[in-house]
Design a protein around this motif. Structure first.
Motif, PDB file in Angstrom:
ATOM      1  N   UNK A   5       6.921   4.209  -8.534  1.00  0.00           N
ATOM      2  CA  UNK A   5       8.413   3.738  -8.854  1.00  0.00           C
ATOM      3  C   UNK A   5       8.094   2.658  -7.421  1.00  0.00           C
ATOM      4  N   UNK A   6       8.898   2.441  -6.636  1.00  0.00           N
ATOM      5  CA  UNK A   6       9.262   1.400  -4.965  1.00  0.00           C
ATOM      6  C   UNK A   6       8.864   2.367  -4.841  1.00  0.00           C
ATOM      7  N   UNK A   7      10.348   4.170  -5.061  1.00  0.00           N
ATOM      8  CA  UNK A   7      11.012   4.412  -4.143  1.00  0.00           C
ATOM      9  C   UNK A   7       9.705   5.605  -3.900  1.00  0.00           C
ATOM     10  N   UNK A   8       8.590   5.081  -4.490  1.00  0.00           N
ATOM     11  CA  UNK A   8       7.688   6.592  -4.278  1.00  0.00           C
ATOM     12  C   UNK A   8       6.496   5.992  -3.322  1.00  0.00           C
ATOM     13  N   UNK A   9       6.872   6.883  -1.854  1.00  0.00           N
ATOM     14  CA  UNK A   9       6.019   6.331  -0.978  1.00  0.00           C
ATOM     15  C   UNK A   9       5.357   7.286  -0.587  1.00  0.00           C
ATOM     16  N   UNK A  10       4.765   9.095  -1.063  1.00  0.00           N
ATOM     17  CA  UNK A  10       4.364   9.913  -0.407  1.00  0.00           C
ATOM     18  C   UNK A  10       2.784   9.928   0.501  1.00  0.00           C
ATOM     19  N   UNK A  11       1.769   8.312  -1.020  1.00  0.00           N
ATOM     20  CA  UNK A  11       0.618   8.192  -0.246  1.00  0.00           C
ATOM     21  C   UNK A  11       0.838   7.096   0.993  1.00  0.00           C
ATOM     22  N   UNK A  12       1.503   6.780   1.072  1.00  0.00           N
ATOM     23  CA  UNK A  12       1.666   5.477   2.272  1.00  0.00           C
ATOM     24  C   UNK A  12       1.840   6.377   2.991  1.00  0.00           C
ATOM     25  N   UNK A  13       3.186   6.845   3.335  1.00  0.00           N
ATOM     26  CA  UNK A  13       2.821   8.254   4.207  1.00  0.00           C
ATOM     27  C   UNK A  13       1.963   8.820   5.042  1.00  0.00           C
ATOM     28  N   UNK A  14       1.083   8.902   3.738  1.00  0.00           N
ATOM     29  CA  UNK A  14       0.467   9.862   4.208  1.00  0.00           C
ATOM     30  C   UNK A  14      -0.866   8.810   4.591  1.00  0.00           C
ATOM     31  N   UNK A  15      -1.060   8.400   4.054  1.00  0.00           N
ATOM     32  CA  UNK A  15      -2.363   6.980   4.979  1.00  0.00           C
ATOM     33  C   UNK A  15      -1.990   6.643   6.245  1.00  0.00           C
ATOM     34  N   UNK A  16      -0.488   6.334   6.825  1.00  0.00           N
ATOM     35  CA  UNK A  16      -0.287   5.914   7.969  1.00  0.00           C
ATOM     36  C   UNK A  16      -0.458   7.156   8.789  1.00  0.00           C
ATOM     37  N   UNK A  17      -0.629   8.370   8.398  1.00  0.00           N
ATOM     38  CA  UNK A  17      -0.511   9.569   9.502  1.00  0.00           C
ATOM     39  C   UNK A  17      -3.029   9.980   9.163  1.00  0.00           C
ATOM     40  N   UNK A  18      -3.551   9.441   7.979  1.00  0.00           N
ATOM     41  CA  UNK A  18      -4.314  10.349   8.301  1.00  0.00           C
ATOM     42  C   UNK A  18      -5.765   9.369   9.195  1.00  0.00           C
ATOM     43  N   UNK A  19      -6.561  10.592   9.666  1.00  0.00           N
ATOM     44  CA  UNK A  19      -7.666  10.327  10.478  1.00  0.00           C
ATOM     45  C   UNK A  19      -8.607  10.051   9.214  1.00  0.00           C
ATOM     46  N   UNK A  20      -8.849  10.643   7.885  1.00  0.00           N
ATOM     47  CA  UNK A  20     -10.367  10.692   6.795  1.00  0.00           C
ATOM     48  C   UNK A  20      -9.053  11.326   5.584  1.00  0.00           C
ATOM     49  N   UNK A  21      -9.597   9.899   4.461  1.00  0.00           N
ATOM     50  CA  UNK A  21      -8.679  10.116   3.029  1.00  0.00           C
ATOM     51  C   UNK A  21      -9.989  11.581   2.418  1.00  0.00           C
ATOM     52  N   UNK A  22      -8.927  12.196   2.004  1.00  0.00           N
ATOM     53  CA  UNK A  22     -10.405  13.582   1.261  1.00  0.00           C
ATOM     54  C   UNK A  22     -10.135  12.953  -0.172  1.00  0.00           C
ATOM     55  N   UNK A  23     -10.736  11.494  -1.197  1.00  0.00           N
ATOM     56  CA  UNK A  23     -10.813  10.987  -1.733  1.00  0.00           C
ATOM     57  C   UNK A  23     -11.544  11.855  -2.780  1.00  0.00           C
ATOM     58  N   UNK A  24     -12.139  13.030  -3.178  1.00  0.00           N
ATOM     59  CA  UNK A  24     -11.901  13.631  -5.008  1.00  0.00           C
ATOM     60  C   UNK A  24     -10.843  14.557  -4.989  1.00  0.00           C
ATOM     61  N   UNK A  25      -9.579  14.489  -3.947  1.00  0.00           N
ATOM     62  CA  UNK A  25      -8.707  15.528  -4.507  1.00  0.00           C
ATOM     63  C   UNK A  25      -7.838  14.697  -5.046  1.00  0.00           C
ATOM     64  N   UNK A  26      -7.943  13.828  -5.438  1.00  0.00           N
ATOM     65  CA  UNK A  26      -7.309  13.011  -6.248  1.00  0.00           C
ATOM     66  C   UNK A  26      -7.216  12.677  -7.373  1.00  0.00           C
ATOM     67  N   UNK A  27      -8.675  12.484  -7.433  1.00  0.00           N
ATOM     68  CA  UNK A  27      -9.868  12.582  -8.487  1.00  0.00           C
ATOM     69  C   UNK A  27     -10.145  13.950  -9.044  1.00  0.00           C
ATOM     70  N   UNK A  28     -10.488  15.206  -8.363  1.00  0.00           N
ATOM     71  CA  UNK A  28     -10.349  15.990  -9.153  1.00  0.00           C
ATOM     72  C   UNK A  28      -8.925  16.808 -10.230  1.00  0.00           C
ATOM     73  N   UNK A  29      -7.899  16.187  -9.002  1.00  0.00           N
ATOM     74  CA  UNK A  29      -5.880  16.208  -9.720  1.00  0.00           C
ATOM     75  C   UNK A  29      -6.305  16.166 -10.965  1.00  0.00           C
ATOM     76  N   UNK A  30      -6.301  14.041 -11.388  1.00  0.00           N
ATOM     77  CA  UNK A  30      -5.776  13.812 -12.269  1.00  0.00           C
ATOM     78  C   UNK A  30      -7.519  14.561 -13.003  1.00  0.00           C
ATOM     79  N   UNK A  31      -7.955  14.632 -13.400  1.00  0.00           N
ATOM     80  CA  UNK A  31      -9.139  14.869 -14.288  1.00  0.00           C
ATOM     81  C   UNK A  31      -8.249  16.405 -14.336  1.00  0.00           C
ATOM     82  N   UNK A  32      -8.075  17.464 -13.726  1.00  0.00           N
ATOM     83  CA  UNK A  32      -7.204  18.654 -13.961  1.00  0.00           C
ATOM     84  C   UNK A  32      -6.437  18.584 -14.873  1.00  0.00           C
TER      85      UNK A  32
END
Length: 175
Positions: A83-110
């Motif tokens: 939704x329009x108010x869901x901005x946590x991933x964007x906030x993380x993207x603003x401060x991160x050096x490296x994304x850990x892509x596998x985390x989201x993939x594994x989370x959704x699989x589980x």
């Protein structure tokens, strides 16, 4: 998932962030679930906050925690939907050096085993920012259980083999 019990357990100092426009400290069940699980695993609660779905506010708190030498890891709950108010991933993207892509993939699989195709609405994510781990989970207690019990309890245990996030902590600031 094997633990090498001949190795010492290293407690991780974890800050817990709940992102929600509707929760209060009195009814923050997802945050309470995270705190209970991290403490039961032997980790230390370094800080805890409840913030509204406001990107600038989330970024400011994340930057403060990332700069704090007494915080190794941040685990958030909430604000990962579409939704329009869901901005946590964007906030993380603003401060991160490296994304850990596998985390989201594994989370959704589980999570698929629990909620089926509804897991596609989750934008759970993880990153490293100036040597601090950042993990964003959805806001339901079920999602917190899936993320903690299925991933984080293992990867934040220094005895977990064949590898874990704790072993990498001293090297996260390498350039």
């Amino acid at each position: 998932m094997p633990l090498d019990l001949s190795l010492p357990f290293v407690p991780v100092r974890i800050a817990v962030l709940t992102v929600s426009d509707s929760r209060t400290p009195a009814d923050d069940r997802s945050g309470d679930t995270l705190v209970a699980r991290l403490e039961a695993a032997g980790h230390q609660l370094a800080d805890r906050r409840l913030l509204p779905d406001d990107r600038a506010t989330i970024v400011a708190v994340l930057r403060g925690w990332i700069a704090d030498a007494h915080i190794d890891c941040v685990v958030s709950t909430g604000g990962t939907g579409v939704t329009g108010r869901d901005v946590t991933p964007e906030a993380f993207a603003e401060v991160r050096d490296k994304e850990i892509e596998g985390f989201g993939e594994l989370f959704r699989w589980l999570s698929y085993a629990t909620i089926g195709t509804s897991t596609i609405q989750s934008r759970a994510t993880a990153a490293v920012a100036d040597g601090t781990y950042l993990f964003a989970l959805p806001g339901s207690t079920g999602a917190v259980r899936d993320g903690w019990d299925g991933i984080l309890v293992h990867q934040l245990d220094s005895r977990h083999r064949p590898c874990n996030f704790v072993d990498l902590m001293p090297r996260l600031r390498e350039r």
